[in-house]
Design an enzyme around this catalytic site. Structure first.
Site, short mmCIF file in Angstrom:
data_model
loop_
_atom_site.label_atom_id
_atom_site.label_comp_id
_atom_site.label_asym_id
_atom_site.label_seq_id
_atom_site.Cartn_x
_atom_site.Cartn_y
_atom_site.Cartn_z
CD GLU A 240 11.67 -60.13 13.97
OE1 GLU A 240 12.50 -61.07 13.83
OE2 GLU A 240 11.22 -59.48 13.03
CB CYS A 274 12.84 -62.84 10.20
SG CYS A 274 11.74 -61.44 10.38
#
Length: 529
Positions: A240, A274
């Site tokens: 990720e 994020c």
């Protein structure tokens, strides 16, 4: 994390500069021994039922609930975020993760029967089992130093794995807190181990010592480096790698909710999310009203160190390097014509920490770093668009595709537009929070990474899928086995026409020819004389 004396590191509070904790660096030369210990513990752990594993997770959950304030303080002091932020986005999701994975892992990962695909295979029975990987490695980031790694630890354990965890170098004190949470779960010795050290060195040691899978959350360059390393041994990875997330505000949006959501999702954790809002595209009819309202709310925010009264909204950035990046992105935007519409107000002593005011920008364009790259700081860039089509086109330009959001009072329209956004997650009239949903898969497209964590998909990522297949009725041979002869060839043709006839007559003819051949093939001996 700063190495203060040989073999030790000190964790400093980025908001105040005060030392938080000192930890010993792990001796990576001992990793083979630690890996062997983890494998031995994993075999013992994998023999436990899902119900037994869940009992251990409930002990961890109870520890988290009982010590929620201590954990929030540790995260705040190590990462720089506010204690409210730490409690809401770090501690609470950890308790939820223990609860959800403990309750649902057995249902998701238990063996499943798979029906035969056709009558030709009616004698075959299939189950799909999801078996533990063995020992998984987790390398986690500093922006959510508790909730990101702990959720993966919980998934790994419920799937029957051992875990080697390396938390971010900037927040090692949170790794120690995770050690204490896991210790409360009374696991077999060696099943969970915390490794302290350089991320690149630890990752290399993991690969060299046969880690069964690596879960990494971090930057795109670091993820690409790890993937290249993993390719040498074909070690599976889940990555990720960040986002540059768009928010689209339609003309019919509830602007009160939209600006509230934008402020939280853009400035929360000092913008170091994020999955947070970085770019906002607003339809022209409501652009000015949206900006005016969000500007008022931005000015009302307070940035500074968390004090005992907790009356602060935005904490500090976690590293001086990240502060420099945010400053660079703002300078670049202003040099290219952007305007600062509003900034938050400083409270307390902000000179000693890595503080940056929550900043609302307008007049932005696609050449600016804060639009085309991940800023990872408390800057929101707002751009006026003619319509939803233009907004979607601009939103999809990014090479990062983690999350996005649509803001509208027409849910049907919002869902239709959401399906066109090239991101792993799209929310309607909300943003950012889905990482806290244990039941929902988390991950992105494009350079935002590969694989998923959380939800059933995350649990499945922690396993190897294994098919077990057998015959219901014992026979001598299958249709396609030796010996090969004209009868076998004709039998296979009739099987094909039986399976996919052009009409009832062809099916009947194929059936009459196939049945006696099939019975002979399956129930008579192969005479080799």
């Amino acid at each position: 994390m700063i190495e203060t004396t040989p073999g030790t590191v000190t964790d400093y509070n980025p908001a105040t500069g005060a030392a938080v904790a000192e930890l010993n660096l792990s001796d990576l030369a001992s990793l083979p021994e630690r890996m062997a210990q983890a494998r031995a513990a994993q075999r013992q752990w994998a023999a436990k039922s899902f119900k037994e594993r869940a009992r251990h997770l409930r002990l961890m959950r109870d520890y988290i609930v009982d010590r929620a304030e201590d954990l929030a303080r540790t995260v705040s002091e190590s990462n720089g975020k506010t204690r409210v932020d730490a409690l809401a986005t770090e501690v609470l999701p950890c308790a939820l993760a223990c609860n959800w994975y403990g309750k649902h892992a057995g249902r998701i990962l238990s063996p499943k029967s798979r029906a035969a695909g056709h009558l030709l295979f009616a004698n075959k029975r299939t189950t799909v089992e999801h078996l533990p990987l063995g020992v998984v490695g987790i390398i986690s980031p500093w922006n959510y130093p508790l909730s990101i790694p702990f959720g993966e630890v919980a998934m790994a354990l419920m799937a029957g794995n051992a875990v080697l965890l390396k938390v971010a170098a900037a927040t090692p004190a949170v790794g120690r807190a995770i050690e204490r949470i896991v210790a409360a779960g009374e696991l077999p010795e060696g099943l969970f181990q915390h490794v302290v050290g350089s991320g690149s060195k630890v990752a290399t040691a993991f690969f060299e010592n046969g880690i069964d899978k690596l879960f990494f959350t971090g930057s795109v360059p670091a993820g690409k480096t790890l993937m290249a390393q993993a390719a040498q041994t074909l070690t599976p990875v889940s990555l990720e790698l960040g986002g540059n997330d768009p928010m689209i505000v339609l003309a019919d949006a509830d602007l009160e909710r939209a600006t509230n959501g934008a402020a939280w999702a853009g400035y929360q954790n000092a913008g170091q999310s994020c999955g947070g809002v970085e770019r906002i595209y607003v339809e022209e009819p409501v652009h000015d009203d949206f900006v005016a309202l969000l500007a008022r709310k931005t000015r009302a925010l307070r940035h500074g160190p968390t004090t005992d009264d907790i009356n602060v909204d935005v904490g500090s950035l976690t590293t001086d390097g990240q502060l420099r990046t945010v400053q660079q992105h703002l300078e670049d935007a202003l040099a290219k014509g952007a305007r600062i519409e509003a900034q938050s107000q400083a409270v307390g002593d902000v000179e000693r920490g890595f503080f940056f005011p929550a900043t609302l920008l307008t007049g932005v364009n696609d050449t600016m770093l804060t639009v085309c790259e991940e800023t990872f700081g408390p800057i929101i860039a707002v751009e006026k668009v003619a319509n939803a089509e233009q907004a979607i086109e601009k939103a999809n330009r990014s090479n990062l595709a983690l999350t996005s959001s649509i803001w509208t009072t027409d849910t049907k329209k919002g869902r239709a537009l959401a399906a066109r956004l090239e991101t792993g997650v799209t929310t309607i009239n909300d943003h950012l929070y889905t990482h806290g949903l244990s039941e929902a898969p988390w991950g992105g497209w494009k350079e935002s990474g590969i694989g998923r964590t959380h939800g059933p998909e995350g649990l499945l990522e922690m396993t190897n899928a294994k098919v077990i297949n057998w015959d219901l009725l014992a026979t001598q041979r299958n249709l396609w086995w030796y010996p090969f002869d004209q009868a076998t060839y004709r039998g296979l043709l009739n099987a094909l026409r039986f399976a996919f006839p052009k009409g009832p007559l062809q099916w009947l003819g194929a059936s009459l020819k196939l049945t006696p051949f099939l019975l002979r093939k399956m129930f008579t001996k192969w005479h080799t004389d």
